[in-house]
Design a protein around this motif. Structure first.
Motif: not given
Lengths: 508, 240
Positions: B22-24, B203-213
């Motif tokens: 949902a909008g990543v 190097d970096r991390a994107v944390v996703l939760r419930g379909g969103s970043a």
């Protein structure tokens, strides 16, 4: 340690729970289709059991038909045994992996296979044939009810006997040298039957055999109102059901203690690498062929379909015009091995294959080509066997058989590729008992395919008596129609949304 | 947002009534390794499948190596190597047959066999190169999936749960391959729920939760016990 009655009750309770679970997973449109399909099958059986009794006695006479009952009874057992033995013990109510976490014994597996056995077009057609022949043979009378009760009990007894025999065959097959023992026995039996058929002694032998005459005798007792004798026969049938049911459970337990050698061999053997493919299509065909011919149920299924109908035609001294019905039957049977859900050949690898940079049309074509190969490989031995006693065909007969084959193949391929795209399922065809779709879906597909291909067979049975041009003129529009369906579904496959839905379903 | 080899902007993926993503939005540059972290069902695997060109986005923009993942799918597939989260192997084909098919369809130059043999050796699969994958353990299957993803030296390497069930030697081989891709200027997107391995590899991390970043952070910020607290906080803060 539980006693036998407790274990039996527990197996029945577990099987009932699994059936409820399976039924619960059928939702929406599938549930409606399943209800209608089962209702149609039930109505068909009831109509077959009653209506022919009111047909006027004519040619053939009631007596001529009634004497066929023991042979039909024997045929029911033989075909049910072949079907269950080919699939390594019959259908599964639950996947092996699904069942691992639960304390489900081999008794549940056995009862599940018995429960699913009638969900098979061959079983239903045999049931309809037996009930119909008995109804016509005995004529209209209130005693038809106890007569048909014997027929129904025989159908159940034949199913339990076939299941027990198939577990025994599977147990031998999984033992030391089992594959060769089964092949040798099958070859010997096939050879003897072929020799008997060739020397025109098979019919006499079937007439003389006493194996199933007692079923007819019991029915005659009911017709003659000799109720004690009828009751003795009914009791014998019930005892047969209980004993073979119990023996089947026992053998299912024995089978569970042995590894499936065919599957283990195919999974552990080293396959010699081949030179790099020289085109994209060849590369895709190669991996699709590997997926097909290294699958135990597909190998066994193609072999059985290639041999059995041809052997029956050979034994029945079939004429060329009637042989035109065989291509449709064989193709519809072969389609059920994987064609109706063609993308399941890739299993979970479907996702990886979709990441390869190749036009979707090429992937679609390769899969269809492999399906055509399977159909042709199953069909050729059938026609060869059937032709042995049919003599040299006339040009009209040859044209009818060739056109029937071409129409059946194109129809089945178009239907299979359509159902593969529209109704995919997750299925692993590595296990001998695996099927490409759930039991009710298999029944639905087999009924539709068998209906259409039987019609094709009947049409060309008719054109075999007409000039060659008739067969060609009938075949051309039918082939063109199938080609149009094929092209239409291939273009739908190019839609990435459709493809992703199919692939994510197949991957599971 | 900086332009990169991988650019995801407002990605949405819906399956019927279910909104999987949902909008990543995120981007990854050349030579960078980016981790997608999150709980089960966060939308990591769906995002990876869109990047691989396997499923189309419902909405948003996804550019991979300069190609639109929705319209130029074949080009995207040529530049990407993808290790799927489940299976990813044709059960009755051998590893060598998988590699032959990939080499042919990816137009790999003559001599690809040497790289294939090296990779199979590195991932300890040489002995089973001609056995069908149906008999493989879960870990062997994962290792072969990584081999297939990296075999053609893609611009973008997509690894979805590559460490799942893999032994330490296989994990080391995968980490080494991720480093090698970075050194030759490739981009790695790693989806995993194993935070420490993600920190080690990326190097970096994107944390996703419930379909969103819900956050983007340098991997070092999520390292160690402090990083774990921070990571859990990120997930739980957005639970409410």
């Amino acid at each position: 340690m539980k006693g036998v009655p407790t274990r039996v009750m527990s197996a029945f309770a577990d099987t009932a729970a699994l059936v409820r679970f399976r039924v619960g997973t059928i939702r929406g449109h599938g549930r409606r289709v399943a209800r209608v399909g089962l209702a149609v099958a039930l109505v068909l059986l009831v109509v077959a059991a009653v209506v022919p009794a009111w047909f006027p006695d004519g040619r053939p006479s009631r007596i001529d038909v009634a004497v066929l009952i023991p042979s039909i009874c024997l045929g029911v057992v033989l075909l049910a045994t072949v079907a269950a033995a080919t699939s390594g013990g019959g259908r599964r109510l639950f996947d092996h992996d699904e069942g691992l976490a639960y304390p489900l014994g081999p008794g549940v597996d056995h009862l599940g296979a018995l429960a699913l056995a009638p969900l098979n077009i061959a079983w239903i057609l045999q049931g309809v044939t037996l009930l119909g022949v008995v109804a016509y043979g005995f004529g209209p009378s209130w005693s038809l009810l106890p007569v048909q009760l014997v027929s129904i009990l025989w159908l159940v007894a034949a199913t339990t006997t076939a299941q027990a025999l198939s577990w025994t065959i599977e147990w031998v097959r999984r033992g030391p040298g089992g594959r060769w023992i089964i092949r040798a026995v099958a070859g010997l039996v096939g050879g003897i039957v072929a020799w008997l058929a060739w020397s025109a002694r098979l019919g006499d032998l079937l007439d003389r055999t006493d194996l199933t005459k007692w079923v007819l005798t019991t029915q005659l007792h009911a017709s003659a109102h000799s109720w004690w004798s009828w009751l003795e026969g009914v009791t014998a049938l019930i005892v047969l059901i209980v004993v073979t049911g119990f023996l089947g459970a026992l053998m299912a337990g024995r089978v569970a203690t042995r590894l499936p050698r065919d599957q283990v061999r195919l999974e552990s053997v080293h396959h010699r690498p081949r030179p790099a493919p020289h085109s994209d299509l060849v590369a895709m065909l190669r991996i699709d062929r590997a997926s097909t011919w290294r699958s135990v149920p597909l190998r066994r299924g193609v072999f059985t379909l290639g041999m059995l109908p041809g052997a029956i035609a050979l034994a029945g001294d079939m004429e060329w015009s009637s042989i035109a019905i065989l291509p449709g039957l064989v193709c519809s049977g072969a389609a059920l091995l994987f064609g109706i859900n063609a993308w399941c050949l890739d299993g979970r690898g479907a996702l990886w294959r979709e990441t390869l940079p190749v036009e979707p049309g090429g992937v679609f074509l390769a899969r269809a080509v492999v399906l055509v190969e399977v159909l042709v490989i199953a069909l050729l031995p059938t026609l060869l066997l059937a032709s042995f006693r049919a003599g040299r065909p006339t040009a009209e007969q040859a044209a009818a058989v060739l056109c029937a084959s071409a129409v059946a193949i194109t129809h089945v391929v178009a239907s299979c590729m359509t159902s593969s795209v529209r109704t995919p399922y997750a299925a692993d065809l590595g296990d001998a008992r695996a099927t490409p779709a759930p039991p009710l879906a298999m029944l639905s597909h087999s009924a539709r395919l068998a209906g259409a291909t039987t019609l094709i067979g009947l049409v060309f049975d008719g054109t075999a008596h007409a000039p060659v041009s008739w067969s060609v003129l009938v075949a051309l529009p039918l082939i063109l129609f199938s080609c149009w369906r094929f092209v239409r579904i291939a273009s739908l496959w190019r839609d990435p949304v459709v493809r992703s839905r199919v692939l994510t379903t197949v991957v599971g | 947002m900086s332009s990169g080899v991988v650019e995801v902007l407002g990605l949405e993926v819906r399956f019927g009534g279910v909104e999987a993503v949902a909008g990543v939005s995120f981007a990854a540059d050349r030579g960078e390794a980016l981790a997608l972290l999150g709980r089960n069902g966060a939308g990591k695997s769906t995002t990876m499948r869109v990047l691989a060109g396997v499923i189309p986005a419902t909405d948003g923009t996804v550019m991979v190596s300069g190609y639109d993942a929705r319209r130029q799918t074949l080009e995207v597939k040529r530049h990407v190597g993808y290790c799927p989260d489940v299976g990813g192997l044709v059960p009755r084909a051998t590893p060598w047959e998988h590699l032959q098919l990939a080499a042919r369809l990816r137009r790999m130059p003559h001599g690809w066999e040497n790289r294939a043999r090296d990779l199979l050796e590195t991932f300890d699969l040489a002995d089973v190169a001609h056995r069908v994958t149906a008999g493989f353990s879960h870990g062997m299957g994962r290792r072969l999936s990584v081999v297939l993803a990296t075999f053609h030296e893609p611009d973008v390497l997509l690894l979805d749960e590559p460490f799942d069930g893999v032994d330490p030697l296989g994990t080391d081989a995968t980490l080494a391959e991720i480093r090698a891709v970075g050194q030759r200027g490739g981009t790695v997107i790693l989806s995993t729920h194993l935070r420490e391995l993600a920190v080690q590899a990326c190097d970096r991390a994107v944390v996703l939760r419930g379909g969103s970043a819900v956050a983007t952070a340098p991997s070092a910020d999520l390292s160690g016990s402090d990083g774990e607290v921070r990571y859990r906080d990120l997930l739980e803060r957005h639970l409410s």
